[in-house]
Design a protein around this motif. Sequence first.
Motif, PDB file in Angstrom:
ATOM      1  N   ASP A  77       0.757  -1.389  -0.044  1.00 29.84           N
ATOM      2  CA  ASP A  77       0.120   0.026  -0.029  1.00 29.84           C
ATOM      3  C   ASP A  77       0.799   1.335  -0.115  1.00 29.84           C
ATOM      4  OD1 ASP A  77       0.858  -0.410   2.337  1.00 29.84           O
ATOM      5  OD2 ASP A  77      -0.983  -0.559   3.619  1.00 29.84           O
ATOM      6  N   VAL A  78       2.093   1.192  -0.001  1.00 30.24           N
ATOM      7  CA  VAL A  78       2.769   2.469  -0.184  1.00 30.24           C
ATOM      8  C   VAL A  78       3.387   2.493  -1.984  1.00 30.24           C
ATOM      9  CG1 VAL A  78       5.197   3.315   0.312  1.00 30.24           C
ATOM     10  CG2 VAL A  78       3.929   1.912   2.097  1.00 30.24           C
ATOM     11  N   PHE A  79       3.135   3.651  -2.335  1.00 24.69           N
ATOM     12  CA  PHE A  79       3.230   3.961  -3.833  1.00 24.69           C
ATOM     13  C   PHE A  79       4.155   4.838  -3.958  1.00 24.69           C
ATOM     14  CE2 PHE A  79      -0.812   1.744  -3.317  1.00 24.69           C
ATOM     15  CZ  PHE A  79      -1.162   0.971  -4.546  1.00 24.69           C
ATOM     16  N   LEU A  81       5.282   8.097  -6.772  1.00 27.79           N
ATOM     17  CA  LEU A  81       4.492   8.823  -7.960  1.00 27.79           C
ATOM     18  C   LEU A  81       5.386   9.811  -8.186  1.00 27.79           C
ATOM     19  CD1 LEU A  81       1.025  10.242  -7.386  1.00 27.79           C
ATOM     20  CD2 LEU A  81       2.689  11.523  -7.946  1.00 27.79           C
ATOM     21  N   THR A 172       7.950  18.523   0.289  1.00 29.25           N
ATOM     22  CA  THR A 172       6.998  18.644  -0.214  1.00 29.25           C
ATOM     23  C   THR A 172       5.735  17.870   0.301  1.00 29.25           C
ATOM     24  OG1 THR A 172       8.136  19.211  -2.243  1.00 29.25           O
ATOM     25  CG2 THR A 172       5.593  19.007  -2.499  1.00 29.25           C
ATOM     26  N   LYS A 173       4.366  18.651   0.367  1.00 31.69           N
ATOM     27  CA  LYS A 173       3.441  17.868   0.765  1.00 31.69           C
ATOM     28  C   LYS A 173       2.416  17.920  -0.485  1.00 31.69           C
ATOM     29  CE  LYS A 173       3.127  17.761   6.104  1.00 31.69           C
ATOM     30  NZ  LYS A 173       2.699  18.229   6.988  1.00 31.69           N
ATOM     31  N   MET A 174       1.660  17.048  -0.704  1.00 31.41           N
ATOM     32  CA  MET A 174       0.833  17.009  -1.855  1.00 31.41           C
ATOM     33  C   MET A 174      -0.593  16.427  -1.423  1.00 31.41           C
ATOM     34  SD  MET A 174       1.197  14.588  -5.345  1.00 31.41           S
ATOM     35  CE  MET A 174       2.243  15.442  -6.191  1.00 31.41           C
ATOM     36  N   GLU A 175      -1.577  16.996  -1.991  1.00 32.89           N
ATOM     37  CA  GLU A 175      -2.753  16.446  -2.010  1.00 32.89           C
ATOM     38  C   GLU A 175      -3.424  16.424  -3.378  1.00 32.89           C
ATOM     39  OE1 GLU A 175      -4.260  18.216   2.605  1.00 32.89           O
ATOM     40  OE2 GLU A 175      -5.210  18.698   0.987  1.00 32.89           O
ATOM     41  N   ILE A 176      -4.251  15.341  -3.474  1.00 33.32           N
ATOM     42  CA  ILE A 176      -4.948  15.343  -4.859  1.00 33.32           C
ATOM     43  C   ILE A 176      -6.473  14.986  -4.653  1.00 33.32           C
ATOM     44  CG2 ILE A 176      -4.926  13.599  -6.918  1.00 33.32           C
ATOM     45  CD1 ILE A 176      -2.314  12.246  -5.768  1.00 33.32           C
ATOM     46  N   THR A 177      -6.916  15.986  -5.152  1.00 31.33           N
ATOM     47  CA  THR A 177      -8.526  15.845  -4.966  1.00 31.33           C
ATOM     48  C   THR A 177      -9.286  15.865  -6.587  1.00 31.33           C
ATOM     49  OG1 THR A 177      -8.361  18.422  -5.005  1.00 31.33           O
ATOM     50  CG2 THR A 177      -8.515  17.152  -3.025  1.00 31.33           C
TER      51      THR A 177
ATOM     52  N   PHE B  79       7.235  11.294  -5.126  1.00 28.30           N
ATOM     53  CA  PHE B  79       6.297  11.445  -3.957  1.00 28.30           C
ATOM     54  C   PHE B  79       6.050   9.922  -3.492  1.00 28.30           C
ATOM     55  CE2 PHE B  79       5.806  15.189  -6.138  1.00 28.30           C
ATOM     56  CZ  PHE B  79       5.726  16.270  -5.004  1.00 28.30           C
ATOM     57  N   THR B  80       5.806   9.886  -2.330  1.00 27.90           N
ATOM     58  CA  THR B  80       5.263   8.774  -1.552  1.00 27.90           C
ATOM     59  C   THR B  80       4.087   8.842  -1.301  1.00 27.90           C
ATOM     60  OG1 THR B  80       7.658   8.271  -0.801  1.00 27.90           O
ATOM     61  CG2 THR B  80       6.042   7.118   0.176  1.00 27.90           C
ATOM     62  N   LEU B  81       3.254   7.561  -1.431  1.00 25.04           N
ATOM     63  CA  LEU B  81       1.539   7.905  -1.360  1.00 25.04           C
ATOM     64  C   LEU B  81       1.473   6.553  -0.601  1.00 25.04           C
ATOM     65  CD1 LEU B  81      -0.800   9.193  -4.094  1.00 25.04           C
ATOM     66  CD2 LEU B  81      -0.959   6.897  -2.962  1.00 25.04           C
ATOM     67  N   VAL B  82       0.528   6.744   0.461  1.00 24.40           N
ATOM     68  CA  VAL B  82       0.018   5.339   1.043  1.00 24.40           C
ATOM     69  C   VAL B  82      -1.385   5.299   0.900  1.00 24.40           C
ATOM     70  CG1 VAL B  82      -0.337   4.215   3.186  1.00 24.40           C
ATOM     71  CG2 VAL B  82       1.763   5.519   2.893  1.00 24.40           C
ATOM     72  N   PHE B  83      -1.886   4.213   0.109  1.00 23.52           N
ATOM     73  CA  PHE B  83      -3.130   4.134  -0.103  1.00 23.52           C
ATOM     74  C   PHE B  83      -3.722   2.614   0.121  1.00 23.52           C
ATOM     75  CE2 PHE B  83      -6.729   2.736  -2.898  1.00 23.52           C
ATOM     76  CZ  PHE B  83      -7.750   3.763  -2.751  1.00 23.52           C
ATOM     77  N   PRO B 225      -8.861  14.682   0.624  1.00 21.09           N
ATOM     78  CA  PRO B 225      -7.788  14.211  -0.587  1.00 21.09           C
ATOM     79  C   PRO B 225      -6.934  12.884  -0.302  1.00 21.09           C
ATOM     80  CG  PRO B 225      -7.177  15.792   1.116  1.00 21.09           C
ATOM     81  CD  PRO B 225      -8.477  15.278   1.299  1.00 21.09           C
ATOM     82  N   LEU B 226      -6.196  12.401  -1.407  1.00 23.81           N
ATOM     83  CA  LEU B 226      -5.044  11.594  -1.406  1.00 23.81           C
ATOM     84  C   LEU B 226      -3.956  12.504  -0.832  1.00 23.81           C
ATOM     85  CD1 LEU B 226      -5.418   9.154  -4.491  1.00 23.81           C
ATOM     86  CD2 LEU B 226      -6.007   8.870  -2.204  1.00 23.81           C
ATOM     87  N   LYS B 227      -2.942  11.945  -0.147  1.00 24.88           N
ATOM     88  CA  LYS B 227      -2.140  12.534   0.332  1.00 24.88           C
ATOM     89  C   LYS B 227      -0.796  11.949   0.148  1.00 24.88           C
ATOM     90  CE  LYS B 227      -4.456  14.921   4.012  1.00 24.88           C
ATOM     91  NZ  LYS B 227      -4.505  15.178   5.475  1.00 24.88           N
ATOM     92  N   ALA B 228       0.263  12.738  -0.279  1.00 27.19           N
ATOM     93  CA  ALA B 228       1.647  12.158  -0.755  1.00 27.19           C
ATOM     94  C   ALA B 228       2.754  13.141  -0.239  1.00 27.19           C
ATOM     95  CB  ALA B 228       1.746  12.216  -2.020  1.00 27.19           C
ATOM     96  N   HIS B 229       3.865  12.660  -0.163  1.00 23.19           N
ATOM     97  CA  HIS B 229       4.936  13.747   0.210  1.00 23.19           C
ATOM     98  C   HIS B 229       6.088  13.135  -0.398  1.00 23.19           C
ATOM     99  CE1 HIS B 229       7.026  10.653   2.926  1.00 23.19           C
ATOM    100  NE2 HIS B 229       5.838  10.029   3.012  1.00 23.19           N
TER     101      HIS B 229
END
Lengths: 239, 239
Positions: A77-79, A81, A172-177, B79-83, B225-229
């Motif tokens: 579950d760690v992606f 991107l 950096t912090k990212m949010e996807i919506t 970026f790293t994203l946990v989903f 949102p989906l969050k990544a960093h």
Amino acid sequence: MNSSGQPVYQSVANDIKKMIVKGEINPSDILPSENTLAQSYNTSRVTIRKSLRILEQGGFIYSWPGKGYFVSEPEHDVFTLVFNEEGRAHDIAYKNVTVIIPDPEVQKALNFTAPNKAIKICRVIKQDKQPLAFDVKYLPYDKGTPIIETELNYAVFPEIAAAKSAPFAFYTKMEITAELPDDETANILRCEKKVPLLVVTRRFIDQSGKCIGYGKVSMLPSYGPLKAHSGYHHDKSAL
Amino acid sequence: MNSSGQPVYQSVANDIKKMIVKGEINPSDILPSENTLAQSYNTSRVTIRKSLRILEQGGFIYSWPGKGYFVSEPEHDVFTLVFNEEGRAHDIAYKNVTVIIPDPEVQKALNFTAPNKAIKICRVIKQDKQPLAFDVKYLPYDKGTPIIETELNYAVFPEIAAAKSAPFAFYTKMEITAELPDDETANILRCEKKVPLLVVTRRFIDQSGKCIGYGKVSMLPSYGPLKAHSGYHHDKSAL
DNA sequence: AAGTGGTCTAGACCACTGA
DNA sequence: CAGTGGTCTAGACCACTTG
């Protein structure tokens, strides 16, 4: 080096990895001890430790001092991107660069305690003259560190932010919506207001925790999906 | 160990990292050689190498055999994203589990060469009795490996996929898009058809390249949102 | 007490880069 | 040719786990 031309530590690591990937050893199983492996492979403990370190970094095993090495539970579950504006080498056209007092949402994001000036950079990402995405960025406006407009013509966000501190000094912090466009965005992207946009919001954060940049990229469906991957993509050669 | 209770290799690594993060040394700058560092820190070359390996793994430096170690360009676009579905510990209700012949899009995703049966698992993720997301998964239906329905009550996708192969034997590709709901989804999520959904599509892929699972999660704006960093989030203590 | 991994040393030889 | 990093060895001592 051994016969196959690869370092001993690498072939030992591949050997063990093969067993894990094939399911011959499974999560929570214990591995042979360092000394045992060193004897089996007729090498030194240091070399075996290097192999095991590789597998540990890869998330395949973990060590428990005093007990031994164990096979980990896989993390699916760690992606990862990759995202940047130039990713697809589109035409990038500047809309404008202005110094403004931003609206409250942006002020909050930039940690302004009092209304303050910010540099606003708008860009349109195009392909074949069709707009694909709209990109807005805000930077706190410091008189101390002037930014010349021509610099912006090829600068991207991280580089702009880096000019204000050491290049490794922020994250950096990212949010996807998913959002519907507001009037301005619909107008710039030349789309209807019912078109769903993929919106990526980024905050560039200083080591001290201060936000040194805030940006929002709104992408049309024609931009395509964001892609990410996770897990254990091994070289076939190694298996 | 040294006076501060941390290993020598760790404190050396922190020392150098500090210089990089503060901008005292910058991308493409060369570091002192292993031997020089070993003398400076009054330790062995092996210990220094361990420090440098840590910095290399962290993306701060790279080595060029025969020349030396250099400070890297920072990567601010990875970026790293946990989903995962359980991420926010909502109520999860099963809609149904069926064996069907899926539509062409899904058949293609599952690499079906001929129309074949698949297990379709539908779930609704709720919070406070409000639907937040709709989750559909498809798995190729093999008579050889039966899946018992009760297992599905608490199983998540990776675990199901793992049941068909070794737990480390697959990886995941993800695509993130913004979409409007179709009739079925709008109905299940009890939302209007103009609400933009954040859609995450995942393909679970075998070592042989075969797709062993396909899933789609459609999230309402209320899901958040989906969050990544990305980047270099250092312990403050180390600086 | 025996075995485990964690840290560390003082050597060695190799292939490569650069003056 | 001297210097660099890459690989590898054969030891040592430590803290921890287990019987």
